[in-house]
Write a protein that holds these residues in place. Sequence first.
Motif, PDB file in Angstrom:
ATOM      1  N   MET A   1    -135.480  63.581 -37.150  1.00 52.11           N
ATOM      2  CA  MET A   1    -136.350  64.116 -38.191  1.00 52.11           C
ATOM      3  C   MET A   1    -135.636  64.102 -39.536  1.00 52.11           C
ATOM      4  SD  MET A   1    -138.088  67.923 -38.522  1.00 52.11           S
ATOM      5  CE  MET A   1    -139.118  67.708 -37.091  1.00 52.11           C
ATOM      6  N   SER A   2    -136.347  63.651 -40.586  1.00 53.52           N
ATOM      7  CA  SER A   2    -135.767  63.630 -41.912  1.00 53.52           C
ATOM      8  C   SER A   2    -135.526  65.046 -42.424  1.00 53.52           C
ATOM      9  CB  SER A   2    -136.705  62.889 -42.879  1.00 53.52           C
ATOM     10  OG  SER A   2    -136.308  63.112 -44.210  1.00 53.52           O
ATOM     11  N   LYS A   3    -134.417  65.241 -43.090  1.00 51.90           N
ATOM     12  CA  LYS A   3    -134.130  66.539 -43.694  1.00 51.90           C
ATOM     13  C   LYS A   3    -134.756  66.654 -45.087  1.00 51.90           C
ATOM     14  CE  LYS A   3    -129.745  67.230 -41.258  1.00 51.90           C
ATOM     15  NZ  LYS A   3    -128.274  67.447 -41.397  1.00 51.90           N
ATOM     16  N   LEU A   4    -135.226  65.535 -45.635  1.00 56.10           N
ATOM     17  CA  LEU A   4    -135.752  65.524 -47.001  1.00 56.10           C
ATOM     18  C   LEU A   4    -137.270  65.630 -47.053  1.00 56.10           C
ATOM     19  CD1 LEU A   4    -133.532  62.707 -48.561  1.00 56.10           C
ATOM     20  CD2 LEU A   4    -133.094  65.172 -48.494  1.00 56.10           C
ATOM     21  N   ALA A   5    -137.946  65.012 -46.092  1.00 55.55           N
ATOM     22  CA  ALA A   5    -139.405  65.036 -46.054  1.00 55.55           C
ATOM     23  C   ALA A   5    -139.836  64.844 -44.604  1.00 55.55           C
ATOM     24  CB  ALA A   5    -139.992  63.934 -46.936  1.00 55.55           C
ATOM     25  N   HIS A   6    -140.373  65.873 -43.985  1.00 54.61           N
ATOM     26  CA  HIS A   6    -140.720  65.757 -42.575  1.00 54.61           C
ATOM     27  C   HIS A   6    -142.161  66.191 -42.310  1.00 54.61           C
ATOM     28  CE1 HIS A   6    -138.868  69.804 -43.030  1.00 54.61           C
ATOM     29  NE2 HIS A   6    -139.845  70.172 -42.249  1.00 54.61           N
ATOM     30  N   LEU A   7    -142.694  65.686 -41.212  1.00 58.24           N
ATOM     31  CA  LEU A   7    -144.086  65.911 -40.842  1.00 58.24           C
ATOM     32  C   LEU A   7    -144.205  66.844 -39.649  1.00 58.24           C
ATOM     33  CD1 LEU A   7    -145.576  62.291 -40.994  1.00 58.24           C
ATOM     34  CD2 LEU A   7    -145.824  64.094 -42.699  1.00 58.24           C
ATOM     35  N   LEU A  16    -146.813  67.676 -44.697  1.00 58.04           N
ATOM     36  CA  LEU A  16    -145.625  67.011 -45.238  1.00 58.04           C
ATOM     37  C   LEU A  16    -144.819  68.049 -46.000  1.00 58.04           C
ATOM     38  CD1 LEU A  16    -143.889  64.530 -45.920  1.00 58.04           C
ATOM     39  CD2 LEU A  16    -145.437  64.094 -47.853  1.00 58.04           C
ATOM     40  N   GLU A  17    -143.648  68.369 -45.465  1.00 59.10           N
ATOM     41  CA  GLU A  17    -142.771  69.374 -46.073  1.00 59.10           C
ATOM     42  C   GLU A  17    -141.706  68.672 -46.899  1.00 59.10           C
ATOM     43  OE1 GLU A  17    -141.877  73.463 -46.550  1.00 59.10           O
ATOM     44  OE2 GLU A  17    -143.263  72.734 -45.012  1.00 59.10           O
ATOM     45  N   LEU A  18    -141.652  68.994 -48.197  1.00 56.89           N
ATOM     46  CA  LEU A  18    -140.641  68.430 -49.086  1.00 56.89           C
ATOM     47  C   LEU A  18    -139.440  69.363 -49.121  1.00 56.89           C
ATOM     48  CD1 LEU A  18    -142.959  67.377 -52.075  1.00 56.89           C
ATOM     49  CD2 LEU A  18    -142.414  66.105 -49.980  1.00 56.89           C
ATOM     50  N   ALA A  19    -138.254  68.823 -48.848  1.00 56.58           N
ATOM     51  CA  ALA A  19    -137.069  69.683 -48.725  1.00 56.58           C
ATOM     52  C   ALA A  19    -135.823  68.978 -49.224  1.00 56.58           C
ATOM     53  CB  ALA A  19    -136.886  70.116 -47.273  1.00 56.58           C
ATOM     54  N   PRO A  28    -134.014  58.247 -55.505  1.00 56.41           N
ATOM     55  CA  PRO A  28    -134.446  57.101 -54.695  1.00 56.41           C
ATOM     56  C   PRO A  28    -134.549  57.369 -53.196  1.00 56.41           C
ATOM     57  CG  PRO A  28    -132.946  56.354 -56.395  1.00 56.41           C
ATOM     58  CD  PRO A  28    -132.957  57.859 -56.475  1.00 56.41           C
ATOM     59  N   VAL A  29    -133.548  57.995 -52.601  1.00 59.11           N
ATOM     60  CA  VAL A  29    -133.565  58.222 -51.152  1.00 59.11           C
ATOM     61  C   VAL A  29    -134.713  59.153 -50.766  1.00 59.11           C
ATOM     62  CG1 VAL A  29    -132.292  59.172 -49.197  1.00 59.11           C
ATOM     63  CG2 VAL A  29    -131.095  57.765 -50.885  1.00 59.11           C
ATOM     64  N   PHE A  30    -134.940  60.179 -51.563  1.00 53.43           N
ATOM     65  CA  PHE A  30    -136.033  61.124 -51.303  1.00 53.43           C
ATOM     66  C   PHE A  30    -137.387  60.418 -51.380  1.00 53.43           C
ATOM     67  CE2 PHE A  30    -138.608  64.816 -53.208  1.00 53.43           C
ATOM     68  CZ  PHE A  30    -138.990  65.275 -51.968  1.00 53.43           C
ATOM     69  N   GLU A  33    -137.962  58.380 -48.364  1.00 52.76           N
ATOM     70  CA  GLU A  33    -138.356  59.198 -47.221  1.00 52.76           C
ATOM     71  C   GLU A  33    -139.852  59.524 -47.275  1.00 52.76           C
ATOM     72  OE1 GLU A  33    -136.833  60.166 -44.587  1.00 52.76           O
ATOM     73  OE2 GLU A  33    -134.749  59.652 -44.993  1.00 52.76           O
ATOM     74  N   ILE A  34    -140.352  59.853 -48.458  1.00 53.88           N
ATOM     75  CA  ILE A  34    -141.773  60.160 -48.592  1.00 53.88           C
ATOM     76  C   ILE A  34    -142.608  58.922 -48.272  1.00 53.88           C
ATOM     77  CG2 ILE A  34    -143.592  60.859 -50.190  1.00 53.88           C
ATOM     78  CD1 ILE A  34    -141.457  62.494 -51.692  1.00 53.88           C
ATOM     79  N   ARG A  35    -142.182  57.775 -48.751  1.00 56.53           N
ATOM     80  CA  ARG A  35    -142.903  56.530 -48.460  1.00 56.53           C
ATOM     81  C   ARG A  35    -142.932  56.262 -46.952  1.00 56.53           C
ATOM     82  NH1 ARG A  35    -139.580  52.446 -51.374  1.00 56.53           N
ATOM     83  NH2 ARG A  35    -141.276  50.912 -51.221  1.00 56.53           N
ATOM     84  N   ALA A  36    -141.820  56.530 -46.284  1.00 58.05           N
ATOM     85  CA  ALA A  36    -141.770  56.340 -44.829  1.00 58.05           C
ATOM     86  C   ALA A  36    -142.724  57.296 -44.115  1.00 58.05           C
ATOM     87  CB  ALA A  36    -140.349  56.542 -44.328  1.00 58.05           C
ATOM     88  N   ARG A  37    -142.799  58.540 -44.604  1.00 59.84           N
ATOM     89  CA  ARG A  37    -143.724  59.493 -43.998  1.00 59.84           C
ATOM     90  C   ARG A  37    -145.174  59.057 -44.237  1.00 59.84           C
ATOM     91  NH1 ARG A  37    -139.220  60.514 -43.218  1.00 59.84           N
ATOM     92  NH2 ARG A  37    -139.779  58.943 -41.681  1.00 59.84           N
TER      93      ARG A  37
END
Length: 248
Positions: A1-7, A16-19, A28-30, A33-37
């Motif tokens: 699970m992503s620590k930056l944006a998880h479902l 979608l939780e932004l963290a 960029p990395v954040f 992550e959102i694009r991947a979600r």
Amino acid sequence: MSKLAHLTRSDGGVVLELAAPRANALEPVFLDEIRARLDEIETVSPQTLTIRAGRNFCSGGDVARFAEAVKAGQGRDYARQVVPKLQEIVLRLVALPSVVAVAARGAITGGGAGFLFAADCAVVHPNAFVQPYYAQVGFAPDGGWTALLAERIGAAQALNWIISDRRLEAEKLCDFGLANAVSQEPEQELQKLLQGGNSETFRAAKRLIWDAARLALLERRLAAETGAFLERIDASDTREGMAKFLHP
């Protein structure tokens, strides 16, 4: 699970939780992550997508990172890693068949306001506020401040807000139609709002409003924002604006 944006799943929808660090600064990395979600969300097409965060919803682009990149002669290269990704996210949220809902607390600033502009409904905490900051820093607007906000509140209102750099508090966001309600518990109040109507009617209305022609126009306008941002990023007055913003 992503620590930056998880479902997580919730009552026929997803959350979608932004963290990300620094109040969800758009790095960029954040953004990746959102694009991947969003890739995951688009495969399941939930009835609703709720976006929420911590005590500050999103602080927009990291001015310090932009300033460092400009100083190193890499301002445009860094901007290309940030702004097009943000613009893609805004467009995808608007185009998503799901009802996109936002529960927000605290700061919603700069390009971070794009999440709110792209939402179909929102509930905000009394301490929530939106402020552009472009006039202070010198950036050209991104995240839909011209491409999408003008569609929602009118061109004159959008332009005046950007130029004046006003901070709009929670109640004013409701007056502008950018939020449906103000609540001490925006997450719970948003769920009540989503459960209070027929989501299929909402989805049908969204498809009719955001048809192919309107989405194509939004895409062109977002691309124009990106181009303007790249032009402004290493201008001398933008350098000065970033320095004053970071060291008032």
